[in-house]
Each structure stands twice: as structure tokens, then as C-alpha cells.
Design an enzyme around this catalytic site. Sequence first.
Site, PDB file in Angstrom:
ATOM      1  N   HIS A 159      46.627  -9.281 -25.106  1.00 45.13           N
ATOM      2  CA  HIS A 159      47.403  -9.992 -26.138  1.00 45.13           C
ATOM      3  C   HIS A 159      46.817  -9.903 -27.544  1.00 45.13           C
ATOM      4  CE1 HIS A 159      44.386 -13.056 -25.104  1.00 45.13           C
ATOM      5  NE2 HIS A 159      44.555 -13.502 -26.328  1.00 45.13           N
TER       6      HIS A 159
HETATM    7  C1  UD1 Z   1      46.472 -17.383 -29.793  1.00 49.03           C
HETATM    8  C2  UD1 Z   1      45.102 -17.400 -30.459  1.00 49.03           C
HETATM    9  C3  UD1 Z   1      44.168 -16.460 -29.717  1.00 49.03           C
HETATM   10  C4  UD1 Z   1      44.126 -16.775 -28.239  1.00 49.03           C
HETATM   11  C5  UD1 Z   1      45.536 -16.823 -27.675  1.00 49.03           C
HETATM   12  C6  UD1 Z   1      45.462 -17.308 -26.251  1.00 49.03           C
HETATM   13  C7  UD1 Z   1      45.009 -17.743 -32.899  1.00 49.03           C
HETATM   14  C8  UD1 Z   1      44.776 -17.057 -34.206  1.00 49.03           C
HETATM   15  N1  UD1 Z   1      45.171 -16.941 -31.850  1.00 49.03           N
HETATM   16  O1  UD1 Z   1      46.983 -16.066 -29.917  1.00 49.03           O
HETATM   17  O2  UD1 Z   1      42.853 -16.596 -30.236  1.00 49.03           O
HETATM   18  O3  UD1 Z   1      43.383 -15.776 -27.603  1.00 49.03           O
HETATM   19  O4  UD1 Z   1      46.342 -17.736 -28.431  1.00 49.03           O
HETATM   20  O5  UD1 Z   1      46.584 -17.020 -25.507  1.00 49.03           O
HETATM   21  O6  UD1 Z   1      45.054 -18.949 -32.857  1.00 49.03           O
HETATM   22  N2  UD1 Z   1      54.636 -17.455 -28.112  1.00 49.03           N
HETATM   23  C9  UD1 Z   1      55.630 -17.879 -27.292  1.00 49.03           C
HETATM   24  N3  UD1 Z   1      55.431 -19.015 -26.555  1.00 49.03           N
HETATM   25  C10 UD1 Z   1      54.305 -19.742 -26.613  1.00 49.03           C
HETATM   26  C11 UD1 Z   1      53.288 -19.309 -27.474  1.00 49.03           C
HETATM   27  C12 UD1 Z   1      53.460 -18.165 -28.208  1.00 49.03           C
HETATM   28  O7  UD1 Z   1      56.682 -17.257 -27.199  1.00 49.03           O
HETATM   29  O8  UD1 Z   1      54.197 -20.765 -25.904  1.00 49.03           O
HETATM   30  C13 UD1 Z   1      54.819 -16.209 -28.884  1.00 49.03           C
HETATM   31  C14 UD1 Z   1      55.450 -16.448 -30.266  1.00 49.03           C
HETATM   32  O9  UD1 Z   1      56.303 -15.381 -30.540  1.00 49.03           O
HETATM   33  C15 UD1 Z   1      54.246 -16.378 -31.183  1.00 49.03           C
HETATM   34  C16 UD1 Z   1      53.357 -15.365 -30.490  1.00 49.03           C
HETATM   35  O10 UD1 Z   1      53.564 -15.585 -29.090  1.00 49.03           O
HETATM   36  O11 UD1 Z   1      54.583 -15.981 -32.487  1.00 49.03           O
HETATM   37  C17 UD1 Z   1      51.892 -15.502 -30.817  1.00 49.03           C
HETATM   38  O12 UD1 Z   1      51.442 -16.850 -30.625  1.00 49.03           O
HETATM   39  P1  UD1 Z   1      50.176 -17.383 -31.479  1.00 49.03           P
HETATM   40  O13 UD1 Z   1      49.812 -18.732 -31.016  1.00 49.03           O
HETATM   41  O14 UD1 Z   1      50.431 -17.171 -32.929  1.00 49.03           O
HETATM   42  O15 UD1 Z   1      49.036 -16.361 -31.157  1.00 49.03           O
HETATM   43  P2  UD1 Z   1      48.537 -15.786 -29.767  1.00 49.03           P
HETATM   44  O16 UD1 Z   1      48.676 -14.308 -29.802  1.00 49.03           O
HETATM   45  O17 UD1 Z   1      49.133 -16.540 -28.653  1.00 49.03           O
HETATM   46  N1  UDP Z   2      45.010 -17.369 -17.763  1.00 46.94           N
HETATM   47  C1  UDP Z   2      45.978 -18.005 -16.977  1.00 46.94           C
HETATM   48  N2  UDP Z   2      47.147 -17.347 -16.684  1.00 46.94           N
HETATM   49  C2  UDP Z   2      47.382 -16.077 -17.112  1.00 46.94           C
HETATM   50  C3  UDP Z   2      46.401 -15.442 -17.922  1.00 46.94           C
HETATM   51  C4  UDP Z   2      45.238 -16.127 -18.241  1.00 46.94           C
HETATM   52  O1  UDP Z   2      45.780 -19.148 -16.546  1.00 46.94           O
HETATM   53  O2  UDP Z   2      48.456 -15.537 -16.804  1.00 46.94           O
HETATM   54  C5  UDP Z   2      43.794 -18.109 -18.111  1.00 46.94           C
HETATM   55  C6  UDP Z   2      42.467 -17.420 -17.862  1.00 46.94           C
HETATM   56  O3  UDP Z   2      42.018 -17.613 -16.547  1.00 46.94           O
HETATM   57  C7  UDP Z   2      41.563 -18.115 -18.874  1.00 46.94           C
HETATM   58  C8  UDP Z   2      42.485 -18.355 -20.046  1.00 46.94           C
HETATM   59  O4  UDP Z   2      43.814 -18.297 -19.518  1.00 46.94           O
HETATM   60  O5  UDP Z   2      41.134 -19.373 -18.365  1.00 46.94           O
HETATM   61  C9  UDP Z   2      42.309 -17.281 -21.086  1.00 46.94           C
HETATM   62  O6  UDP Z   2      43.280 -17.419 -22.054  1.00 46.94           O
HETATM   63  P1  UDP Z   2      43.727 -16.244 -23.017  1.00 46.94           P
HETATM   64  O7  UDP Z   2      43.370 -14.927 -22.430  1.00 46.94           O
HETATM   65  O8  UDP Z   2      45.148 -16.509 -23.349  1.00 46.94           O
HETATM   66  O9  UDP Z   2      42.900 -16.539 -24.341  1.00 46.94           O
HETATM   67  P2  UDP Z   2      41.463 -16.078 -24.864  1.00 46.94           P
HETATM   68  O10 UDP Z   2      40.449 -16.456 -23.849  1.00 46.94           O
HETATM   69  O11 UDP Z   2      41.540 -14.605 -25.126  1.00 46.94           O
HETATM   70  O12 UDP Z   2      41.324 -16.813 -26.155  1.00 46.94           O
END
Ligand code: UD1
Ligand code: UDP
Length: 371
Positions: A214
Site C-alpha cells: 500500500h
Molecule cells: C495510511 C498511513 C500509512 C499506514 C496506512 C495503514 C499516513 C500518511 N499514511 O496510509 O502510514 O501505513 O494508513 O494502512 O497517515 N481508503 C478507503 N477506506 C478506508 C481508508 C482509506 O477507501 O477506510 C482509501 C481512500 O481512497 C484514501 C486512501 O485509501 O484516500 C488512502 O488512505 P490514507 O489514510 O490517506 O492513507 P493510507 O495509504 O491508508
Molecule cells: N493487517 C490486517 N489485515 C490485513 C492486512 C494487515 O489485520 O488484511 C494488520 C497486520 O497484521 C498489522 C497491521 O495490519 O497488524 C499493519 O497495518 P498496515 O500494513 O496497514 O500499516 P503499516 O504497518 O504499514 O503502517
Amino acid sequence: MAEAMTDEQIELVVVAGARPNFMKVAPILLELEKRPGFRVFLIHTGQHYDEAMSTGFFRDLGIAEPDLNLGVGSGTHAEMTADVLRRVEPVLIERQPGGLVVVGDVNSTLAATLAASKLGVPIAHVEAGLRSFDREMPEEINRILTDSISDWLFVTEPSGRENLLREGVDEGRIHLVGNVMIDTLLSNREKARESDVLDRLGLEEGGYAALTLHRPSNVDDPAQLAALFAVFEEIHSEMPVVFPIHPRTRAAVERQLGDRPPAIQMIDPLGYLDFLRLMADARFVLTDSGGVQEETTVLGVPCLTLRENTERPVTITQGTNQIVGRDPGTIRTEVRKILDGRAKQGRIPDLWDGGAAARIVDQLAADLNAR
Ligand code: UD1
Ligand code: UDP
């Protein structure tokens, strides 16, 4: 959670906003519940909001629903950060907590920290000090800024301490306590064994690779995304590649590869217990996640990290993690080694023992009671 208050109790506002935050706040909330000297007010910023990215984790992890959801939703970095700042400030002014607890490195972490800092609320940053030394990563900016204005810097691994000392942080603010995400893993390991996710997906133990992806650096560029999926498809022709797909990545795949859906097993994001089972029984894991690099080290499962760097170097020096970057040739070579029985072996880092949250709360209790 916020009821039953007494005057002697210290209120802590705990903030979570995005998926990995929920696994990190869970053991802290469960530990605080045992301590009569504290009461908790849990704020969900709403940065993540899908059932599969948010609500489901409260059930899986056995923690109470948030006391308040700020409902910020998605947006640009500035929009999200600004919305959390604006919405969290009046709550902090009204509640006047004894402290704020933030975890990780997401936009919600930084925004809540900034609001509390201007109000003089003492801040505990859990998972402080990690550095990728890559300022193109939005999280790196969040880490540096959050650490610079937090009062307690709770660190998961020795590199965190070294980074903070190099940045001139006073040693008294740094506490090497271990890893709350691993507290959660260890306390849910048995429950996760009962998950039927492998049956549901038609997989056999040790007979598949699990994938998560992601990071903007991997998914936002069409050429990069297409090159990575070409390698995943090659691996899938030998062994199923299962990909619980993050909503950000699903949108990118639909936008960029929509005319030819990738030939791997793409599924919705999984709940925590299902995903823990999926990781634990995988032959190997491919990921660009922060948390997954740590979890695979504890599970002893080989992890190939599809990034050029990591802010969690102990998973490389001691654990099962390897940085493979994004070069298809390197990824192929390392996958081949694992399939040929030459996977990297590792050990579990010190203090990743299930006791991090207790150590954090002990420290907070000692310092806040002394004030
Ligand atoms: C965010 C965090 C990242 C973390 C990740 C975990 C920041 C800068 N980034 O990235 O560090 O690793 O979460 O998963 O805070 N969206 C949905 N539904 C949701 C959430 C998001 O559809 O419930 C989609 C939206 O289109 C959104 C995009 O995902 O614009 C990105 O979401 P965002 O929270 O901005 O960043 P992540 O890539 O999820
Ligand atoms: N995770 C989960 N379901 C999924 C993918 C990840 O529960 O389908 C959990 C994973 O075990 C870990 C956390 O989500 O505990 C990691 O989150 P993510 O990779 O979104 O964020 P990051 O750690 O990169 O910030």
C-alpha cells in the site's frame, strides 16, 4: 470507557486513526483498564473508516468502541492533518487530560500531537525513534515531528534510541520498552489458530505466499505497479499468492490495470485474527507494510520487503526480514532461495515479549503521579 471517574484518577486521551494504530493501542487500553489510577478517553480520528479497515478490529482485539469518532475521512495530507487538528483541539480543551497517548506514524498521530503540544498536554509517543532516512515517505515527516514535541518517547528497538540521541533528544525522555504490536500478536496467537481463513480461501499450511502492498512509492506509479504485479503473477504460477488488498491499492489497480485484472488471489482486507493466521502459515510474506515486517520476525516466517529501506532495522539484523527493493530480478532470486529451502533464519528481538504496554503504563504512572 469514560464513565466511572473519580477525582484521583488521571485521564489519558488515547488517539487512533488508521489500521495499524488499532493493534498498537489495544494492549495499552487493556493495561490501563487494570489500573484504577487511570481512566481513558479513546478518540478515533476516522482517518480509516471502512468496516474492514476500522470497526472490525475493535471486535477482534476485544477493546471497547471509541468514546468519540472525529470522522475526518480521506483527503490530502494537509486536509487530513488539518481536520484532525481542528476537531481534536476542542476535545482536549474540554477534557484537560493528564496526558495524550499517540502511536505510530500516521497523519492522525502527528495532528493530535501538535494540538496537544500547543495546549501543554504531556504527550507519550509509542513507537518513537524509528527512521527510514527517506523524507519522501510521508510517515518519516510524521515521525520526526511527533518525536520532536513528545515528552515520553517509547522505543521498540535499539535503533530508535540511537536515532533520537543523534537528534539531540535528552536521554531521560527515551524509554526502550519493546513493541506493543507484538504484545497484541502474542496475546492473540492462540485465538488466531482457530481462524478458518485457510479453508475459506482454499489454502494449505505452508503452501502459499501472503502479500500486502500500500505504500504510495509502490502503488501510485503505474509502471511500478505493473512491474510488481508481473512478478507476483510469476510467483502465483508456482504457488498461490494471496493479497488482502488495501483500499488505496484496489483503487490504483482498478485505475491502472483495470483492463486486465492481475492473475493472483485478490481478496478484501482481512480482520486481524484471520490475517495473523494467514501470515503465520504462509511459506513466505511479501510486503511493504511496517508492522508486517515485525510480525513475521516474531512468527519466524520469511519476509521479503518490497522497499528500498526500512525504519525497523532490527527485523533485518535479527529477524527474518530482507529488503528486496522493487527490482524484479532480486525479488525472483530471493523467492527462489526460499522455495529451495534456503530461507533466512532469525531470532526475536529483546523485549518483544508481550510486556511492552505494562512497561509503558508503569512509566507513565510513575512520572504522572510524581507531578
Ligand atoms: C495510511 C498511513 C500509512 C499506514 C496506512 C495503514 C499516513 C500518511 N499514511 O496510509 O502510514 O501505513 O494508513 O494502512 O497517515 N481508503 C478507503 N477506506 C478506508 C481508508 C482509506 O477507501 O477506510 C482509501 C481512500 O481512497 C484514501 C486512501 O485509501 O484516500 C488512502 O488512505 P490514507 O489514510 O490517506 O492513507 P493510507 O495509504 O491508508
Ligand atoms: N493487517 C490486517 N489485515 C490485513 C492486512 C494487515 O489485520 O488484511 C494488520 C497486520 O497484521 C498489522 C497491521 O495490519 O497488524 C499493519 O497495518 P498496515 O500494513 O496497514 O500499516 P503499516 O504497518 O504499514 O503502517
